[in-house]
Design a protein around this motif. Structure first.
Motif, PDB file in Angstrom:
ATOM      1  N   HIS A   1       3.548  13.464 -12.591  1.00 49.20           N
ATOM      2  CA  HIS A   1       4.010  13.389 -13.979  1.00 49.20           C
ATOM      3  C   HIS A   1       3.001  14.043 -14.923  1.00 49.20           C
ATOM      4  CE1 HIS A   1       6.107  11.826 -17.467  1.00 49.20           C
ATOM      5  NE2 HIS A   1       4.967  11.342 -17.913  1.00 49.20           N
ATOM      6  N   ALA A   2       1.723  13.933 -14.583  1.00 50.09           N
ATOM      7  CA  ALA A   2       0.671  14.532 -15.404  1.00 50.09           C
ATOM      8  C   ALA A   2       0.464  16.013 -15.075  1.00 50.09           C
ATOM      9  CB  ALA A   2      -0.641  13.767 -15.215  1.00 50.09           C
ATOM     10  N   GLY A   3       1.245  16.536 -14.136  1.00 51.19           N
ATOM     11  CA  GLY A   3       1.144  17.945 -13.786  1.00 51.19           C
ATOM     12  C   GLY A   3      -0.027  18.258 -12.874  1.00 51.19           C
ATOM     13  N   ARG A   4      -0.485  17.272 -12.132  1.00 50.54           N
ATOM     14  CA  ARG A   4      -1.603  17.475 -11.217  1.00 50.54           C
ATOM     15  C   ARG A   4      -1.127  17.360  -9.783  1.00 50.54           C
ATOM     16  NH1 ARG A   4      -3.961  13.062 -11.792  1.00 50.54           N
ATOM     17  NH2 ARG A   4      -3.163  12.246 -13.723  1.00 50.54           N
ATOM     18  N   LYS A   5      -1.922  17.925  -8.875  1.00 49.96           N
ATOM     19  CA  LYS A   5      -1.597  17.836  -7.451  1.00 49.96           C
ATOM     20  C   LYS A   5      -2.387  16.747  -6.760  1.00 49.96           C
ATOM     21  CE  LYS A   5      -0.222  22.617  -6.926  1.00 49.96           C
ATOM     22  NZ  LYS A   5      -0.426  23.867  -6.204  1.00 49.96           N
ATOM     23  N   SER A   6      -3.362  16.162  -7.453  1.00 47.14           N
ATOM     24  CA  SER A   6      -4.184  15.120  -6.837  1.00 47.14           C
ATOM     25  C   SER A   6      -4.283  13.914  -7.760  1.00 47.14           C
ATOM     26  CB  SER A   6      -5.575  15.652  -6.499  1.00 47.14           C
ATOM     27  OG  SER A   6      -6.222  16.075  -7.674  1.00 47.14           O
ATOM     28  N   VAL A   7      -4.549  12.783  -7.160  1.00 46.41           N
ATOM     29  CA  VAL A   7      -4.666  11.514  -7.875  1.00 46.41           C
ATOM     30  C   VAL A   7      -6.086  11.388  -8.400  1.00 46.41           C
ATOM     31  CG1 VAL A   7      -4.592   9.013  -7.562  1.00 46.41           C
ATOM     32  CG2 VAL A   7      -2.897  10.451  -6.428  1.00 46.41           C
ATOM     33  N   ASN A   8      -6.240  10.880  -9.624  1.00 44.10           N
ATOM     34  CA  ASN A   8      -7.583  10.662 -10.151  1.00 44.10           C
ATOM     35  C   ASN A   8      -7.783   9.181 -10.492  1.00 44.10           C
ATOM     36  OD1 ASN A   8      -6.453  10.187 -12.689  1.00 44.10           O
ATOM     37  ND2 ASN A   8      -6.873  12.241 -13.435  1.00 44.10           N
ATOM     38  N   MET A   9      -8.960   8.857 -10.993  1.00 46.16           N
ATOM     39  CA  MET A   9      -9.289   7.455 -11.272  1.00 46.16           C
ATOM     40  C   MET A   9      -8.373   6.843 -12.332  1.00 46.16           C
ATOM     41  SD  MET A   9     -13.405   7.036 -11.010  1.00 46.16           S
ATOM     42  CE  MET A   9     -13.911   8.509 -11.853  1.00 46.16           C
ATOM     43  N   GLU A  10      -7.971   7.640 -13.305  1.00 43.31           N
ATOM     44  CA  GLU A  10      -7.093   7.124 -14.360  1.00 43.31           C
ATOM     45  C   GLU A  10      -5.746   6.683 -13.781  1.00 43.31           C
ATOM     46  OE1 GLU A  10      -7.981   6.426 -17.452  1.00 43.31           O
ATOM     47  OE2 GLU A  10      -9.985   7.128 -16.911  1.00 43.31           O
ATOM     48  N   ASP A  11      -5.252   7.373 -12.773  1.00 47.62           N
ATOM     49  CA  ASP A  11      -4.005   6.977 -12.113  1.00 47.62           C
ATOM     50  C   ASP A  11      -4.164   5.614 -11.446  1.00 47.62           C
ATOM     51  OD1 ASP A  11      -2.818   9.444 -12.795  1.00 47.62           O
ATOM     52  OD2 ASP A  11      -3.576  10.383 -10.968  1.00 47.62           O
ATOM     53  N   VAL A  12      -5.303   5.418 -10.797  1.00 49.30           N
ATOM     54  CA  VAL A  12      -5.561   4.145 -10.112  1.00 49.30           C
ATOM     55  C   VAL A  12      -5.651   3.013 -11.134  1.00 49.30           C
ATOM     56  CG1 VAL A  12      -7.164   2.883  -8.631  1.00 49.30           C
ATOM     57  CG2 VAL A  12      -6.686   5.296  -8.177  1.00 49.30           C
ATOM     58  N   ILE A  13      -6.341   3.257 -12.235  1.00 50.28           N
ATOM     59  CA  ILE A  13      -6.458   2.236 -13.286  1.00 50.28           C
ATOM     60  C   ILE A  13      -5.086   1.933 -13.875  1.00 50.28           C
ATOM     61  CG2 ILE A  13      -7.408   1.767 -15.575  1.00 50.28           C
ATOM     62  CD1 ILE A  13      -9.900   3.402 -14.679  1.00 50.28           C
ATOM     63  N   LEU A  14      -4.286   2.968 -14.088  1.00 51.14           N
ATOM     64  CA  LEU A  14      -2.940   2.772 -14.617  1.00 51.14           C
ATOM     65  C   LEU A  14      -2.087   1.917 -13.687  1.00 51.14           C
ATOM     66  CD1 LEU A  14      -0.845   3.458 -16.800  1.00 51.14           C
ATOM     67  CD2 LEU A  14      -0.320   5.521 -15.513  1.00 51.14           C
ATOM     68  N   SER A  15      -2.275   2.109 -12.377  1.00 54.05           N
ATOM     69  CA  SER A  15      -1.480   1.336 -11.415  1.00 54.05           C
ATOM     70  C   SER A  15      -1.817  -0.149 -11.443  1.00 54.05           C
ATOM     71  CB  SER A  15      -1.677   1.884 -10.000  1.00 54.05           C
ATOM     72  OG  SER A  15      -2.979   1.600  -9.543  1.00 54.05           O
TER      73      SER A  15
ATOM     74  N   ALA B   1       0.826  -1.208   0.000  1.00 54.29           N
ATOM     75  CA  ALA B   1       0.000   0.000   0.000  1.00 54.29           C
ATOM     76  C   ALA B   1       0.866   1.266   0.000  1.00 54.29           C
ATOM     77  CB  ALA B   1      -0.944  -0.002   1.205  1.00 54.29           C
ATOM     78  N   GLU B   2       1.965   1.240   0.742  1.00 51.48           N
ATOM     79  CA  GLU B   2       2.888   2.382   0.741  1.00 51.48           C
ATOM     80  C   GLU B   2       3.471   2.605  -0.650  1.00 51.48           C
ATOM     81  OE1 GLU B   2       5.019   3.022   5.006  1.00 51.48           O
ATOM     82  OE2 GLU B   2       5.656   1.245   3.896  1.00 51.48           O
ATOM     83  N   GLN B   3       3.906   1.523  -1.292  1.00 51.60           N
ATOM     84  CA  GLN B   3       4.480   1.634  -2.630  1.00 51.60           C
ATOM     85  C   GLN B   3       3.437   2.106  -3.642  1.00 51.60           C
ATOM     86  OE1 GLN B   3       7.809   1.267  -3.388  1.00 51.60           O
ATOM     87  NE2 GLN B   3       7.118   2.242  -5.247  1.00 51.60           N
ATOM     88  N   LEU B   4       2.221   1.585  -3.522  1.00 49.09           N
ATOM     89  CA  LEU B   4       1.143   1.994  -4.409  1.00 49.09           C
ATOM     90  C   LEU B   4       0.845   3.487  -4.257  1.00 49.09           C
ATOM     91  CD1 LEU B   4      -1.091   1.275  -6.433  1.00 49.09           C
ATOM     92  CD2 LEU B   4      -2.531   0.674  -4.479  1.00 49.09           C
ATOM     93  N   SER B   5       0.830   3.969  -3.028  1.00 51.41           N
ATOM     94  CA  SER B   5       0.563   5.398  -2.813  1.00 51.41           C
ATOM     95  C   SER B   5       1.659   6.258  -3.435  1.00 51.41           C
ATOM     96  CB  SER B   5       0.398   5.703  -1.327  1.00 51.41           C
ATOM     97  OG  SER B   5       1.619   5.583  -0.646  1.00 51.41           O
ATOM     98  N   LYS B   6       2.897   5.817  -3.338  1.00 53.05           N
ATOM     99  CA  LYS B   6       3.994   6.563  -3.960  1.00 53.05           C
ATOM    100  C   LYS B   6       3.852   6.567  -5.479  1.00 53.05           C
ATOM    101  CE  LYS B   6       7.290   5.667  -0.269  1.00 53.05           C
ATOM    102  NZ  LYS B   6       8.452   4.892   0.141  1.00 53.05           N
ATOM    103  N   ASP B   7       3.496   5.413  -6.057  1.00 48.51           N
ATOM    104  CA  ASP B   7       3.291   5.333  -7.505  1.00 48.51           C
ATOM    105  C   ASP B   7       2.175   6.272  -7.955  1.00 48.51           C
ATOM    106  OD1 ASP B   7       5.279   3.437  -7.699  1.00 48.51           O
ATOM    107  OD2 ASP B   7       3.909   1.732  -7.921  1.00 48.51           O
ATOM    108  N   LEU B   8       1.067   6.278  -7.225  1.00 45.01           N
ATOM    109  CA  LEU B   8      -0.054   7.137  -7.587  1.00 45.01           C
ATOM    110  C   LEU B   8       0.327   8.608  -7.502  1.00 45.01           C
ATOM    111  CD1 LEU B   8      -2.972   5.223  -5.845  1.00 45.01           C
ATOM    112  CD2 LEU B   8      -2.526   5.381  -8.296  1.00 45.01           C
ATOM    113  N   GLU B   9       1.064   8.982  -6.479  1.00 42.84           N
ATOM    114  CA  GLU B   9       1.531  10.359  -6.370  1.00 42.84           C
ATOM    115  C   GLU B   9       2.426  10.725  -7.549  1.00 42.84           C
ATOM    116  OE1 GLU B   9       3.463  10.868  -2.607  1.00 42.84           O
ATOM    117  OE2 GLU B   9       1.595  10.639  -1.481  1.00 42.84           O
TER     118      GLU B   9
END
Length: 139
Positions: free
Chosen positions: A76-90, A63-71
């Motif tokens: 990388h996308a120039g956003r400050k928050s995680v969205n659903m597409e980030d979760v799907i990508l993970s 879960a720690e590694q996943l949170s780092k990946d999502l951040e």
């Protein structure tokens, strides 16, 4: 951790961060124990405490590694928050999970179609009256 001046964060801040992490890890462990015991009971099995602790620690590290990946995906996308597409990508390595997440995302979009429209700003066109101004017959 660095502060705004470029120096190292104070010991107090690090200790607070470690305390929060420890609290999260303990709560996560309690949830893991509860789930493992419930599943074992349903299957008529027993799971030893060292195994449950090991599973809990592995899941917490994942879960720690996943949170780092999502951040990082959001950054990388120039956003400050995680969205659903980030979760799907993970979930790209697990086809079934990725498909389930896409389906869930599409279901959410169909249930709340106005959500996306509310977030987008409408460009003002010439000849349009601002929504908060009263309309007159000649406009």
């Amino acid at each position: 951790m660095e502060d705004l001046d470029g120096g190292m964060a104070s010991d107090v801040e690090r200790e607070e961060e470690e305390a929060v992490t420890d609290l999260l890890r303990d709560r996560f462990r309690l949830c893991t124990i509860s789930i493992a015991e419930g599943e074992a009971k349903q299957c008529g099995m027993e799971v030893s405490q060292p195994i449950i602790t090991c599973i809990s620690d592995l899941a917490f590290k994942f879960a720690e590694q996943l949170s780092k990946d999502l951040e990082l995906f959001a950054q990388h996308a120039g956003r400050k928050s995680v969205n659903m597409e980030d979760v799907i990508l993970s979930a790209h390595r697990n086809d079934h999970l990725a498909a389930s997440l896409r389906s869930f995302c599409n279901d959410l979009k169909t249930k709340e179609p106005n959500l996306e429209r509310k977030r987008k700003k409408n460009p003002r066109r010439e000849g349009r009256v601002a929504p908060d101004l009263p309309r007159t017959p000649d406009t």
